[in-house]
Every structure is written in structure tokens, then in C-alpha cells.
Design an enzyme around this catalytic site. Sequence first.
Site, PDB file in Angstrom:
ATOM      1  CG  ASN A   8      -1.795   1.253   1.282  1.00 28.00           C
ATOM      2  OD1 ASN A   8      -1.341   2.360   1.007  1.00 28.00           O
ATOM      3  ND2 ASN A   8      -3.059   1.083   1.666  1.00 28.00           N
ATOM      4  CD  GLU A  35      -4.583   4.737   0.884  1.00 29.13           C
ATOM      5  OE1 GLU A  35      -5.084   5.779   1.322  1.00 29.13           O
ATOM      6  OE2 GLU A  35      -4.079   3.851   1.596  1.00 29.13           O
ATOM      7  CE1 TYR A 106      -6.654   0.426   1.034  1.00 32.35           C
ATOM      8  CE2 TYR A 106      -7.649   1.836  -0.639  1.00 32.35           C
ATOM      9  CZ  TYR A 106      -7.128   1.676   0.633  1.00 32.35           C
ATOM     10  OH  TYR A 106      -7.095   2.737   1.503  1.00 32.35           O
ATOM     11  CG  ASP A 149      -4.328  -2.260   3.044  1.00 28.96           C
ATOM     12  OD1 ASP A 149      -4.607  -2.993   4.024  1.00 28.96           O
ATOM     13  OD2 ASP A 149      -4.363  -1.015   3.081  1.00 28.96           O
ATOM     14  CG  ASN A 151      -7.429  -1.557   5.477  1.00 32.32           C
ATOM     15  OD1 ASN A 151      -6.654  -1.084   6.296  1.00 32.32           O
ATOM     16  ND2 ASN A 151      -7.707  -0.970   4.318  1.00 32.32           N
ATOM     17  CG  ASP A 251       0.000   4.395   6.635  1.00 28.80           C
ATOM     18  OD1 ASP A 251       0.043   4.065   5.433  1.00 28.80           O
ATOM     19  OD2 ASP A 251      -1.046   4.807   7.179  1.00 28.80           O
ATOM     20  CG  HIS A 252       0.157  -0.060   4.528  1.00 25.54           C
ATOM     21  ND1 HIS A 252      -0.622  -1.139   4.878  1.00 25.54           N
ATOM     22  CD2 HIS A 252      -0.662   1.032   4.615  1.00 25.54           C
ATOM     23  CE1 HIS A 252      -1.846  -0.734   5.161  1.00 25.54           C
ATOM     24  NE2 HIS A 252      -1.896   0.577   5.008  1.00 25.54           N
TER      25      HIS A 252
END
Length: 261
Positions: A8, A35, A106, A149, A151, A251-252
Site C-alpha cells: 500500500n 491506494e 484493497y 491491503d 485492512n 504507513d505500510h
Amino acid sequence: MFTIATWNINSVRLREGLVARLLAEEAPDILCLQETKSPVEKIPLEAFRALGYHHFVARGQKGYNGVAILSKLPIEDAGDRDYAGLGHARHVAARLENGVTIHNFYVPAGGDIPDREQNVKFGQKLDFLTEMRDVFHADRPARSIMVGDLNIAPREDDVWNHKALLKIVSHTPVEVEHLGAAQDAGKWVDITRKDIPQGLLYSWWSYRARDWDAADKGRRLDHIWATPDIANAGHDSRILRPLRGWQQPSDHVPVLASFDL
């Protein structure tokens, strides 16, 4: 044999340099991005082509969502699906010449409140996962790899503190149950945990932490799965934790696996 990475990137145009650095240093055969936050025609492909990634499929939209597959190996577009009817660019598939299909997902993050009555986004996340389950059940995948991702950090050792996160979106029991149902419907094998069965394992650390590395409050939100007919070909799983410390990082961090196919 080929190596696949999933990441991501949180804006492929903003972090074009980081993608190029990963491709130069790690040289995975295939990189799946989530993303991307870009219309397809504005994804900066020239830098990636210069590094040998001449093959590309993607779905995109301005400012939000977006999935892309960059490959050194020839791939053909294998379509997409608008899960939960959201009109979001959250899935794309590509097929390798050996017949292996790669699905890049995603899954919606789901907002902050784990209650679909109070939070529309959480309901959308559960509906997305339910449709994944139904699709895999109706047409069981074969010779397929699913990355992205998702999540959700499903296992107790996929988060820094299981009890503290039971009511936090990404680790709530209802989300874990929905993800497990989708996994079971396709008989998907979690390749990362096949290779690294024990221990805390993270692929995401919040931007909110002043020192993400010292606090180490991570979650494993990014996954590589494979169908049972090819799961035994998967090996050498890695999560590239140091990339979280690169300048202006996502952040990933990337998750990788190799397949003897």
C-alpha cells in the site's frame, strides 16, 4: 520462479521515488500496489519501465483508492470487480503466461467505529468481505495468488496487543470472522504465515506514533494468499520493515513471497 511484492503505497505519484527504489533494490518480478490515488493515465510509469517493469494493469480514480500491478513478466488484464457496488477502484486481476492469476485487493479500511449502524464505512467493509466470500464460493479460484491491503490483522500475533485492539477497527472479531469466511470459501492459504508461523508480525505502523519503531504498535494488514494447488510452491516470505523508516514513507511496508512456478 518469480517473486511477488504487495505494498500500500499511499499515493504512487507522491512516492514514485520510493517505488523506484524498491524496484531497484529488491527487484521483485511483480509489484502489486494499493491506494495509488491516481487515475491510471497519470501513474508515473516511465521510471518503472526504465527499471524493466514493462507490463502493467491498473484501475484508478482521482485522489482515492486505486490498484496497480507492475511486472517484469508478461501479463494480461484479467478484469476487475466492483465489490459491494461502491464504485471504487479496489480490485484488479492479471494473468501470467503460465496461467497463474494474480488478484490485487484493497479492502476498505472501515472508518473508526466498528458498528455498521453508526458508521457506514464499517458496513461497506463487511459487505465487501461478504461479496469476496460469495464470489470465491460460487467460482472457487485455482492457480491463483491473492495479495493486497486487506485492512484486517486476523491473528492475535498480527497486532501489538490483542486485547487492546479487540474493539479497534482492523482486529474486531466480526472483521476477523468475515475475512476468515472469505479465506475459507476460496480455500486460500496464508503464505506469509505458512512461512513464518510463529511470532509477532506487522506490515503497518500508524503515522500518529511519534517514534513508530520504538513504540512498535504494528498490525499485519497486508497479505499474500495462494490457492491450495500452488500454495506449496510459495516460500521465502518477508516483510520489509526498514522501509517504514524511509523518508516520507507510506504507513505500510512491502510484503514479499517467491513462488516456484
